[in-house]
Scaffold this motif. Structure first.
Motif, PDB file in Angstrom:
ATOM      1  N   ARG A   1       0.852  -1.186   0.000  1.00  0.00           N
ATOM      2  CA  ARG A   1       0.000   0.000   0.000  1.00  0.00           C
ATOM      3  C   ARG A   1       0.891   1.240   0.000  1.00  0.00           C
ATOM      4  N   GLN A   2       0.267   2.358  -0.342  1.00  0.00           N
ATOM      5  CA  GLN A   2       0.957   3.635  -0.334  1.00  0.00           C
ATOM      6  C   GLN A   2       0.344   4.526   0.740  1.00  0.00           C
ATOM      7  N   ARG A   3       1.199   5.217   1.461  1.00  0.00           N
ATOM      8  CA  ARG A   3       0.723   6.176   2.451  1.00  0.00           C
ATOM      9  C   ARG A   3       1.093   7.575   1.968  1.00  0.00           C
ATOM     10  N   SER A   4       0.139   8.464   1.963  1.00  0.00           N
ATOM     11  CA  SER A   4       0.405   9.819   1.478  1.00  0.00           C
ATOM     12  C   SER A   4       1.370  10.533   2.421  1.00  0.00           C
ATOM     13  N   LEU A   5       1.999  11.580   1.902  1.00  0.00           N
ATOM     14  CA  LEU A   5       2.896  12.379   2.718  1.00  0.00           C
ATOM     15  C   LEU A   5       2.144  12.970   3.908  1.00  0.00           C
ATOM     16  N   ALA A   6       0.925  13.436   3.684  1.00  0.00           N
ATOM     17  CA  ALA A   6       0.128  14.006   4.764  1.00  0.00           C
ATOM     18  C   ALA A   6      -0.163  12.961   5.840  1.00  0.00           C
TER      19      ALA A   6
END
Length: 439
Positions: free
Chosen positions: A387-392
């Motif tokens: 999965r990808q986690r946003s910078l925010a």
């Protein structure tokens, strides 16, 4: 030719993800205002996957795959990349391998074609195997001549013991000398498959265009695994590493003593990752950290001192490194032990936690200023977590860490028996100072 890619998922604004034929996963991030693209083919195979005679195979392949393919010679590969001013390289780690390129946005098609050609259609000629065998052996000799690199491998062997995490990525002189071309070929063909591949790209790009290029470039490899699903992220095996002892020494005729002290940590799928990052940063991650202040600024015992963390599927480590004059090793070790014991007993001051959070926030944001860093972030996240986690989201997780959470983690981790490794001018462990002998 393989079937076209499925419609992409939008992960977070500029980040998009597609499942391509053959189990390949593609993750891209459009970065406005740049003229470059960094792209990497990540394979979820590293040194932990090597057994017996294969020890060091992934790193050996890192050398060999650039020696030529059925369409390109080694010189041709270098000439094509040099002609566009790009970078083509690779690195091998314990749990993954990455082959990557950094080029102008006008040369993405070349980069994709070159990377796919190298990773999936190399020749592995017998003459090249023998040539690169010598190069890898020279690299092992260089490692042995670099006390800090040698120390890292020694610490891993001591902390993780017989677990695969304890093996050096580069292999051993014995395994590299004995490794045959057939062993390397079988490892490459058996393990470097499209279901284990993640293609990550960041820069001035369009996801759909990159998806088309990747699907074509990897079509032959994907056809061999047409009905195979992507390999999910690596999970813990349930086999906990067991230390081989508290202390290891590698005698070395060096001007400095090099020491690493640390403790095991849970694997990357365990909770508490942001708190561990804050703890590490406050301990030895910057000029205001406790270790830097106590060891260097207040006592002048060492030029270089820092802490670091690694987290793998099965386990991880929090470690402290220092390099000092041999006669100061005892005092350095004593101060490091006192700092760790103090944080274990009392936690961190609120101001330290605040500074550490700010340092992590700044480092994370500044680290995303170049396309190569963004590509690395995408590839590792997809391989490690799926999965990808946003910078925010990542920044919010850092901001949510409290002093109480860090104190609880410090008490849990730093109250464990310490593991130490030393490289320096000592003939026997009995020659080491008491703060190390008494671990």
């Amino acid at each position: 030719m393989s079937a076209p890619a499925a419609d992409p998922d939008t992960v977070d604004g500029a980040v998009r993800r597609s499942d391509l034929p053959g189990g390949v996963r593609l993750v891209t991030e459009a970065v406005p205002g740049v003229r470059s693209v960094a792209i990497g083919i990540w394979i979820g195979i590293g040194s932990v996957d090597e057994v017996g005679e294969r020890a060091g195979a992934a790193h050996f392949l890192e050398h060999l795959l650039f020696k030529g393919t059925r369409r390109r010679s080694a010189a041709g590969i270098a000439e094509e990349m040099d002609a566009v001013g790009g970078e083509l390289n690779a690195f091998t780690a314990k749990e993954h391998t990455c082959y990557y390129a950094h080029v102008l946005d006008t040369d993405v098609a070349l980069a994709v074609d070159l990377l796919a050609d190298v990773v999936t259609d190399a020749e592995l000629a017998h003459t090249d195997v023998e040539l690169e065998r010598g190069v890898v052996l020279e690299e092992i000799s260089m490692r042995d001549d670099d006390p800090e690199d040698l120390l890292g491998d020694l610490f891993d062997q001591t902390l993780f013991g017989e677990h695969p995490l304890g093996r050096p990525v580069i292999g051993t002189e014995e395994s590299i000398r004995a490794m045959s071309r057939d062993t390397l070929h079988d490892f490459w063909r058996g393990e470097y498959t499209t279901p284990r591949m993640v293609v990550a790209a960041a820069g001035n790009l369009e996801h759909s265009s990159v998806a088309e290029l990747v699907a074509v470039a990897l079509s032959a490899a994907a056809d061999r695994h047409r009905d195979t699903a992507a390999v999910p992220p690596r999970t813990a095996t349930g086999v906990r590493p067991a230390r081989t002892g508290n202390l290891s020494l590698q005698p070395d005729d060096s001007e400095q003593a090099h020491v690493m002290l640390g403790v095991p940590t849970p694997g990357r799928h365990a909770p508490g990752r942001p708190a561990l990052a804050v703890l590490n940063t406050a301990l030895g991650g910057g000029l205001s950290s406790r270790l830097f202040q106590q060891v260097r600024e207040q006592r002048g015992l060492a030029y270089q001192v820092y802490s670091s963390t690694v987290r793998y599927a099965d386990a991880g480590a929090l470690s402290v490194y220092a390099g000092c004059a041999p006669e100061r090793l005892g005092e350095v070790a004593a101060v490091v032990r006192d700092v760790l014991a103090g944080v274990a007993a009392e936690g961190l001051h609120e101001a330290e936690v605040t500074r550490a959070r700010g340092a992590l926030r700044g480092g994370l944001v500044l680290g995303c200023e170049d396309t190569a860093s963004r590509m690395n972030r995408l590839g590792r996240a997809e391989l490690d977590h799926g999965r990808q986690r946003s910078l925010a989201q990542s920044l919010a997780r850092i901001d949510a860490v409290t002093p109480a959470e860090v104190a609880a983690l410090a008490a849990e981790l730093l109250d464990q028996p310490l593991t130490a490794a030393v490289v320096g001018p000592y003939e026997d462990a009995s020659d080491l100072p008491a703060p190390l002998r008494d671990l």
